[in-house]
Design a protein around this motif. Structure first.
Motif, PDB file in Angstrom:
ATOM      1  N   GLY A   1       3.467  -9.093   8.124  1.00 14.87           N
ATOM      2  CA  GLY A   1       3.733  -8.165   9.213  1.00 14.87           C
ATOM      3  C   GLY A   1       2.662  -7.099   9.248  1.00 14.87           C
ATOM      4  N   ARG A   2       3.081  -5.857   9.265  1.00 13.92           N
ATOM      5  CA  ARG A   2       2.088  -4.776   9.276  1.00 13.92           C
ATOM      6  C   ARG A   2       1.774  -4.255   7.879  1.00 13.92           C
ATOM      7  NH1 ARG A   2       5.282   0.482  11.667  1.00 13.92           N
ATOM      8  NH2 ARG A   2       5.442   1.358   9.607  1.00 13.92           N
ATOM      9  N   TRP A   3       2.363  -4.830   6.853  1.00 10.49           N
ATOM     10  CA  TRP A   3       2.165  -4.370   5.477  1.00 10.49           C
ATOM     11  C   TRP A   3       1.182  -5.259   4.735  1.00 10.49           C
ATOM     12  CZ3 TRP A   3       3.934   0.233   5.485  1.00 10.49           C
ATOM     13  CH2 TRP A   3       5.074   0.558   6.209  1.00 10.49           C
ATOM     14  N   ILE A   4       0.403  -4.640   3.868  1.00 14.14           N
ATOM     15  CA  ILE A   4      -0.515  -5.390   2.997  1.00 14.14           C
ATOM     16  C   ILE A   4      -0.024  -5.215   1.571  1.00 14.14           C
ATOM     17  CG2 ILE A   4      -2.882  -5.632   2.166  1.00 14.14           C
ATOM     18  CD1 ILE A   4      -3.825  -4.552   4.856  1.00 14.14           C
TER      19      ILE A   4
ATOM     20  N   VAL B   1       0.823  -1.201   0.000  1.00 11.40           N
ATOM     21  CA  VAL B   1       0.000   0.000   0.000  1.00 11.40           C
ATOM     22  C   VAL B   1       0.864   1.261   0.000  1.00 11.40           C
ATOM     23  CG1 VAL B   1      -1.696   1.307   1.337  1.00 11.40           C
ATOM     24  CG2 VAL B   1      -1.944  -1.155   1.089  1.00 11.40           C
ATOM     25  N   CYS B   2       1.937   1.254   0.780  1.00 16.04           N
ATOM     26  CA  CYS B   2       2.769   2.465   0.847  1.00 16.04           C
ATOM     27  C   CYS B   2       3.396   2.788  -0.518  1.00 16.04           C
ATOM     28  CB  CYS B   2       3.839   2.333   1.927  1.00 16.04           C
ATOM     29  SG  CYS B   2       4.973   0.965   1.699  1.00 16.04           S
ATOM     30  N   ASP B   3       3.821   1.757  -1.254  1.00 16.98           N
ATOM     31  CA  ASP B   3       4.385   1.996  -2.586  1.00 16.98           C
ATOM     32  C   ASP B   3       3.328   2.512  -3.557  1.00 16.98           C
ATOM     33  OD1 ASP B   3       6.959   1.255  -1.831  1.00 16.98           O
ATOM     34  OD2 ASP B   3       6.648  -0.851  -2.402  1.00 16.98           O
ATOM     35  N   LEU B   4       2.114   1.974  -3.455  1.00 16.57           N
ATOM     36  CA  LEU B   4       1.025   2.449  -4.311  1.00 16.57           C
ATOM     37  C   LEU B   4       0.682   3.910  -3.996  1.00 16.57           C
ATOM     38  CD1 LEU B   4      -1.245  -0.720  -4.268  1.00 16.57           C
ATOM     39  CD2 LEU B   4      -0.153   0.270  -6.292  1.00 16.57           C
ATOM     40  N   CYS B   5       0.634   4.252  -2.718  1.00 20.52           N
ATOM     41  CA  CYS B   5       0.362   5.649  -2.322  1.00 20.52           C
ATOM     42  C   CYS B   5       1.405   6.583  -2.911  1.00 20.52           C
ATOM     43  CB  CYS B   5       0.355   5.782  -0.801  1.00 20.52           C
ATOM     44  SG  CYS B   5      -1.116   5.148   0.005  1.00 20.52           S
TER      45      CYS B   5
ATOM     46  N   SER C   1      -5.978   6.768   2.940  1.00 20.84           N
ATOM     47  CA  SER C   1      -7.427   6.604   3.093  1.00 20.84           C
ATOM     48  C   SER C   1      -8.123   6.592   1.735  1.00 20.84           C
ATOM     49  CB  SER C   1      -8.012   7.685   3.999  1.00 20.84           C
ATOM     50  OG  SER C   1      -7.802   8.958   3.445  1.00 20.84           O
ATOM     51  N   LYS C   2      -7.697   7.461   0.836  1.00 18.26           N
ATOM     52  CA  LYS C   2      -8.289   7.493  -0.512  1.00 18.26           C
ATOM     53  C   LYS C   2      -7.968   6.202  -1.262  1.00 18.26           C
ATOM     54  CE  LYS C   2      -8.737  10.370  -4.605  1.00 18.26           C
ATOM     55  NZ  LYS C   2      -8.470  11.688  -5.175  1.00 18.26           N
ATOM     56  N   LEU C   3      -6.713   5.760  -1.161  1.00 15.40           N
ATOM     57  CA  LEU C   3      -6.311   4.535  -1.840  1.00 15.40           C
ATOM     58  C   LEU C   3      -7.043   3.323  -1.274  1.00 15.40           C
ATOM     59  CD1 LEU C   3      -4.545   3.132  -3.944  1.00 15.40           C
ATOM     60  CD2 LEU C   3      -2.780   2.945  -2.185  1.00 15.40           C
ATOM     61  N   SER C   4      -7.248   3.295   0.044  1.00 17.25           N
ATOM     62  CA  SER C   4      -7.944   2.165   0.675  1.00 17.25           C
ATOM     63  C   SER C   4      -9.336   1.980   0.099  1.00 17.25           C
ATOM     64  CB  SER C   4      -8.024   2.364   2.184  1.00 17.25           C
ATOM     65  OG  SER C   4      -6.752   2.261   2.755  1.00 17.25           O
ATOM     66  N   PHE C   5     -10.030   3.088  -0.148  1.00 17.34           N
ATOM     67  CA  PHE C   5     -11.363   3.016  -0.756  1.00 17.34           C
ATOM     68  C   PHE C   5     -11.288   2.333  -2.123  1.00 17.34           C
ATOM     69  CE2 PHE C   5     -14.158   4.950  -3.933  1.00 17.34           C
ATOM     70  CZ  PHE C   5     -15.388   4.536  -3.452  1.00 17.34           C
TER      71      PHE C   5
END
Length: 109
Positions: free
Chosen positions: A71-74, A38-42, A50-54
């Motif tokens: 771990g804590r990453w998806i 997710v962090c790389d996509l953001c 929050s926008k990306l999660s949607f």
């Protein structure tokens, strides 16, 4: 086990709905190259988490992406089987070369 037609229609509709947003298209384009967290996509999309999660939720509900937690990453990756299902659905229209005209309407008066 066969999937009921109503479920297939729902999956097709969800798939095309998910493909109707430019941000989701960009997510899919990035995931074509490799699995990403997710962090790389953001960072790549320059959007908030929050926008990306949607958008990721919409893609996941449509079956277009898989997620896995480490771990804590998806991490997200493409679900190629769902893309194949959408492709087969569209191919069905391409094979209908001859479309029959509508039957004459009946005057009910």
């Amino acid at each position: 086990m066969l999937t009921p037609p109503a479920t297939i229609s729902h999956l097709i509709a969800e798939g095309f709905h998910a493909l109707s947003d430019p941000i989701r298209i960009r997510v899919l384009e990035l995931l074509r190259q490799q699995e990403l967290c997710v962090c790389d996509l953001c960072d790549a999309l320059e959007v908030s988490q929050s926008k990306l999660s949607f958008h990721l939720k919409t893609l996941k509900e449509a079956g277009l992406v898989h997620s896995r937690q480490e771990g804590r990453w998806i991490y997200y990756s493409l679900n190629l089987a769902q893309f194949s299902a959408l492709e087969q659905y569209l191919a069905g229209f391409r094979h209908n070369i001859l479309i029959c005209p509508a039957p004459p309407c009946q005057d009910l008066s």
